[in-house]
Design a protein around this motif. Structure first.
Motif, PDB file in Angstrom:
ATOM      1  N   SER A  15       0.838  -1.203   0.000  1.00 21.93           N
ATOM      2  CA  SER A  15       0.000   0.000   0.000  1.00 21.93           C
ATOM      3  C   SER A  15       0.878   1.260   0.000  1.00 21.93           C
ATOM      4  O   SER A  15       2.056   1.212   0.388  1.00 21.93           O
ATOM      5  N   ILE A  17       3.171   4.361   0.176  1.00 22.62           N
ATOM      6  CA  ILE A  17       4.576   4.630  -0.141  1.00 22.62           C
ATOM      7  C   ILE A  17       5.304   3.340  -0.515  1.00 22.62           C
ATOM      8  O   ILE A  17       6.115   3.311  -1.450  1.00 22.62           O
ATOM      9  N   ASP A  36       4.292  -7.912   3.583  1.00 19.13           N
ATOM     10  CA  ASP A  36       3.214  -7.191   4.266  1.00 19.13           C
ATOM     11  C   ASP A  36       2.355  -8.216   5.005  1.00 19.13           C
ATOM     12  O   ASP A  36       2.573  -9.432   4.912  1.00 19.13           O
ATOM     13  N   ASP A  63       4.399 -10.252   9.664  1.00 24.03           N
ATOM     14  CA  ASP A  63       4.002  -9.259  10.661  1.00 24.03           C
ATOM     15  C   ASP A  63       5.305  -8.826  11.329  1.00 24.03           C
ATOM     16  O   ASP A  63       5.986  -9.657  11.960  1.00 24.03           O
ATOM     17  N   VAL A  64       5.680  -7.564  11.186  1.00 17.49           N
ATOM     18  CA  VAL A  64       6.997  -7.125  11.674  1.00 17.49           C
ATOM     19  C   VAL A  64       7.092  -7.111  13.201  1.00 17.49           C
ATOM     20  O   VAL A  64       8.179  -6.880  13.741  1.00 17.49           O
ATOM     21  N   ASN A  90       9.663  -0.058   5.757  1.00 13.99           N
ATOM     22  CA  ASN A  90       8.628   0.963   5.566  1.00 13.99           C
ATOM     23  C   ASN A  90       7.312   0.670   6.279  1.00 13.99           C
ATOM     24  O   ASN A  90       6.488   1.578   6.447  1.00 13.99           O
ATOM     25  N   CYS A 140      12.096   3.943   7.052  1.00 14.74           N
ATOM     26  CA  CYS A 140      11.124   5.015   6.865  1.00 14.74           C
ATOM     27  C   CYS A 140      10.854   5.699   8.204  1.00 14.74           C
ATOM     28  O   CYS A 140      10.281   5.116   9.122  1.00 14.74           O
ATOM     29  N   ALA A 141      11.322   6.938   8.316  1.00 10.82           N
ATOM     30  CA  ALA A 141      11.030   7.743   9.509  1.00 10.82           C
ATOM     31  C   ALA A 141       9.897   8.684   9.155  1.00 10.82           C
ATOM     32  O   ALA A 141       8.888   8.264   8.568  1.00 10.82           O
ATOM     33  N   TYR A 155       3.988   7.881  18.161  1.00 11.33           N
ATOM     34  CA  TYR A 155       4.508   7.962  16.783  1.00 11.33           C
ATOM     35  C   TYR A 155       5.806   8.758  16.751  1.00 11.33           C
ATOM     36  O   TYR A 155       6.784   8.343  16.119  1.00 11.33           O
ATOM     37  N   LYS A 159       9.416   7.313  15.622  1.00 13.96           N
ATOM     38  CA  LYS A 159      10.118   7.837  14.439  1.00 13.96           C
ATOM     39  C   LYS A 159      11.429   8.532  14.832  1.00 13.96           C
ATOM     40  O   LYS A 159      12.427   8.443  14.106  1.00 13.96           O
ATOM     41  N   GLY A 186       7.247  14.227   4.574  1.00 12.79           N
ATOM     42  CA  GLY A 186       6.183  15.092   5.072  1.00 12.79           C
ATOM     43  C   GLY A 186       4.877  14.317   4.981  1.00 12.79           C
ATOM     44  O   GLY A 186       4.877  13.091   4.837  1.00 12.79           O
ATOM     45  N   ILE A 188       1.990  12.630   3.312  1.00 12.81           N
ATOM     46  CA  ILE A 188       1.893  12.052   1.969  1.00 12.81           C
ATOM     47  C   ILE A 188       0.485  11.500   1.754  1.00 12.81           C
ATOM     48  O   ILE A 188      -0.105  10.909   2.675  1.00 12.81           O
ATOM     49  N   THR A 190      -1.663   9.060   1.172  1.00 13.75           N
ATOM     50  CA  THR A 190      -1.771   7.589   1.156  1.00 13.75           C
ATOM     51  C   THR A 190      -2.947   7.181   2.039  1.00 13.75           C
ATOM     52  O   THR A 190      -3.507   8.018   2.764  1.00 13.75           O
ATOM     53  N   LEU A 192      -2.904   5.934   4.792  1.00 20.33           N
ATOM     54  CA  LEU A 192      -2.619   6.224   6.204  1.00 20.33           C
ATOM     55  C   LEU A 192      -3.323   7.496   6.670  1.00 20.33           C
ATOM     56  O   LEU A 192      -3.740   7.602   7.814  1.00 20.33           O
TER      57      LEU A 192
HETATM   58  N1  LIG Z   1       1.484   8.967   4.734  1.00 20.79           N
HETATM   59  C1  LIG Z   1       2.167   9.863   5.422  1.00 20.79           C
HETATM   60  O1  LIG Z   1       1.781  11.051   5.543  1.00 20.79           O
HETATM   61  C2  LIG Z   1       3.479   9.501   6.073  1.00 20.79           C
HETATM   62  C3  LIG Z   1       4.314  10.535   6.535  1.00 20.79           C
HETATM   63  C4  LIG Z   1       5.527  10.208   7.130  1.00 20.79           C
HETATM   64  C5  LIG Z   1       5.908   8.883   7.272  1.00 20.79           C
HETATM   65  N2  LIG Z   1       5.065   7.905   6.812  1.00 20.79           N
HETATM   66  C6  LIG Z   1       5.524   6.526   6.996  1.00 20.79           C
HETATM   67  O2  LIG Z   1       5.544   5.876   5.744  1.00 20.79           O
HETATM   68  C7  LIG Z   1       5.378   4.470   5.943  1.00 20.79           C
HETATM   69  C8  LIG Z   1       4.317   3.960   4.983  1.00 20.79           C
HETATM   70  O3  LIG Z   1       3.102   4.625   5.263  1.00 20.79           O
HETATM   71  P1  LIG Z   1       1.930   4.819   4.190  1.00 20.79           P
HETATM   72  O4  LIG Z   1       1.481   6.222   4.322  1.00 20.79           O
HETATM   73  O5  LIG Z   1       2.337   4.305   2.864  1.00 20.79           O
HETATM   74  O6  LIG Z   1       0.808   3.918   4.885  1.00 20.79           O
HETATM   75  P2  LIG Z   1      -0.116   2.734   4.347  1.00 20.79           P
HETATM   76  O7  LIG Z   1      -1.103   2.509   5.432  1.00 20.79           O
HETATM   77  O8  LIG Z   1      -0.611   3.048   2.976  1.00 20.79           O
HETATM   78  O9  LIG Z   1       0.894   1.497   4.255  1.00 20.79           O
HETATM   79  C9  LIG Z   1       1.455   0.897   5.392  1.00 20.79           C
HETATM   80  C10 LIG Z   1       1.627  -0.589   5.121  1.00 20.79           C
HETATM   81  O10 LIG Z   1       2.231  -1.170   6.283  1.00 20.79           O
HETATM   82  C11 LIG Z   1       1.612  -2.418   6.506  1.00 20.79           C
HETATM   83  N3  LIG Z   1       1.732  -2.829   7.903  1.00 20.79           N
HETATM   84  C12 LIG Z   1       1.125  -2.271   8.997  1.00 20.79           C
HETATM   85  N4  LIG Z   1       1.431  -2.968  10.093  1.00 20.79           N
HETATM   86  C13 LIG Z   1       2.248  -3.989   9.704  1.00 20.79           C
HETATM   87  C14 LIG Z   1       2.884  -5.055  10.391  1.00 20.79           C
HETATM   88  N5  LIG Z   1       2.732  -5.236  11.725  1.00 20.79           N
HETATM   89  N6  LIG Z   1       3.644  -5.911   9.675  1.00 20.79           N
HETATM   90  C15 LIG Z   1       3.793  -5.748   8.340  1.00 20.79           C
HETATM   91  N7  LIG Z   1       3.210  -4.776   7.636  1.00 20.79           N
HETATM   92  C16 LIG Z   1       2.440  -3.892   8.313  1.00 20.79           C
HETATM   93  C17 LIG Z   1       0.149  -2.189   6.124  1.00 20.79           C
HETATM   94  O11 LIG Z   1      -0.530  -3.418   5.872  1.00 20.79           O
HETATM   95  C18 LIG Z   1       0.279  -1.307   4.897  1.00 20.79           C
HETATM   96  O12 LIG Z   1       0.322  -2.059   3.703  1.00 20.79           O
HETATM   97  C19 LIG Z   1       5.034   4.289   7.431  1.00 20.79           C
HETATM   98  O13 LIG Z   1       6.191   3.899   8.130  1.00 20.79           O
HETATM   99  C20 LIG Z   1       4.591   5.686   7.846  1.00 20.79           C
HETATM  100  O14 LIG Z   1       4.783   5.908   9.222  1.00 20.79           O
HETATM  101  C21 LIG Z   1       3.883   8.180   6.209  1.00 20.79           C
END
Ligand SMILES: NC(=O)c1ccc[n+]([C@@H]2O[C@H](COP(=O)([O-])OP(=O)(O)OC[C@H]3O[C@@H](n4cnc5c(N)ncnc54)[C@H](O)[C@@H]3O)[C@@H](O)[C@H]2O)c1
Length: 250
Positions: A15, A17, A36, A63-64, A90, A140-141, A155, A159, A186, A188, A190, A192
């Protein structure tokens, strides 16, 4: 083809990023594992991408929060691809709660995925990369790894931990051929943050001098650089990709 022949693992690759990063790596010639949760869209996405990219994409459920599953994920990747050149660490979740109401279990859950999960994956990857004498890990921070924001105690703790742990792993790996960096996105666009109400979303947009949210592919491109040999002298860095968020107020 900037990643031709590279073997890359992306956690949270089903999903947002992560998925965008998987797609960019495939376009640049890498073989890629989408790692994932078993119940995610990972299997479906991998099948579709594998068909479009000459059998270079596969799904491994993980599952991480489980050391056993993470270790098996890396072992299976090495078995399937013959080695491991790059990792995007990530997988992550969000969480919003005022500190006075934060329950232990909610706080610890975010730490378990967003910080301990990054540690588990990095450790397993590094063991393999040390054997090879080469590899690149990108954690990924977030801008919230270097800035505070109300209602995000867990969070921001996770991070911030990722940013500084990255530096330590980079120092440890520096003479063993392993580079470790982090990316600080920043906000993004998505899934999330898709669930946030429009008013809150607009207030987040307003925090970015560029006046918009980032796109997943803009983070994927930063990952692509850091994981590739183009970044051969870059280690321990936290690359902020944030439309000017951390530069200050406009
Ligand atoms: N979207 C934003 O604004 C933003 C900003 C800064 C950082 N981030 C970071 O970017 C990364 C990706 O976020 P995103 O926005 O693409 O979110 P997203 O929800 O689209 O994707 C996150 C993915 O992580 C997977 N996941 C969650 N828990 C898990 C686990 N225990 N084991 C394995 N996989 C797991 C989910 O199934 C999902 O596919 C994250 O680390 C998030 O903190 C996002």
């Amino acid at each position: 083809m900037r990643l031709k022949g590279k073997r890359i693992l992306v956690t949270g690759g089903a999903s947002g990023i992560g998925l965008s990063s998987v797609e960019r790596c495939l376009e640049e010639g890498a073989s890629v594992v989408i790692a994932d949760l078993a119940g995610s869209e990972g299997a479906h996405e991998a099948k579709e991408l594998d068909g479009r990219h000459q059998g270079r994409c596969l799904f491994i459920p993980v599952d991480v929060t489980s050391t056993e599953e993470v270790d098996q994920m890396v072992a299976k990747t090495v078995e399937e691809l013959g080695g491991l050149d790059g990792v995007f660490n990530n997988a992550g979740i969000g969480g919003i709660c005022p500190v006075e109401d934060y329950a232990d279990e909610d706080f610890l859950r975010i730490i378990d995925i967003n910080l301990s999960g990054v540690f588990r994956v990095a450790r397993a990857a590094i063991r393999q990369m040390y054997k090879q004498g080469s590899g690149s890990i990108v954690n990924c921070a977030s801008i919230l790894g270097v800035f505070g924001q109300s209602n995000t105690a867990a969070y921001t703790a996770a991070k911030g931990g990722v940013v500084n742990m990255t530096r330590t792993l980079a120092i440890e790996g520096a003479k063993k051929g392993v580079r470790v960096n982090s990316i600080g996105p920043g906000y993004i666009d998505t899934p999330l943050i898709a669930g946030l109400d429009e008013e809150l979303k607009q207030s987040l947009i307003d925090l970015h001098p560029m006046g918009r949210l980032g796109k997943p592919e803009e983070i994927a491109n930063a990952f692509l650089f850091l994981v590739s040999d183009e970044a051969s002298f870059v280690t321990g860095a936290n690359l902020l990709v944030d439309g000017g968020f951390t530069a200050g107020k406009s």
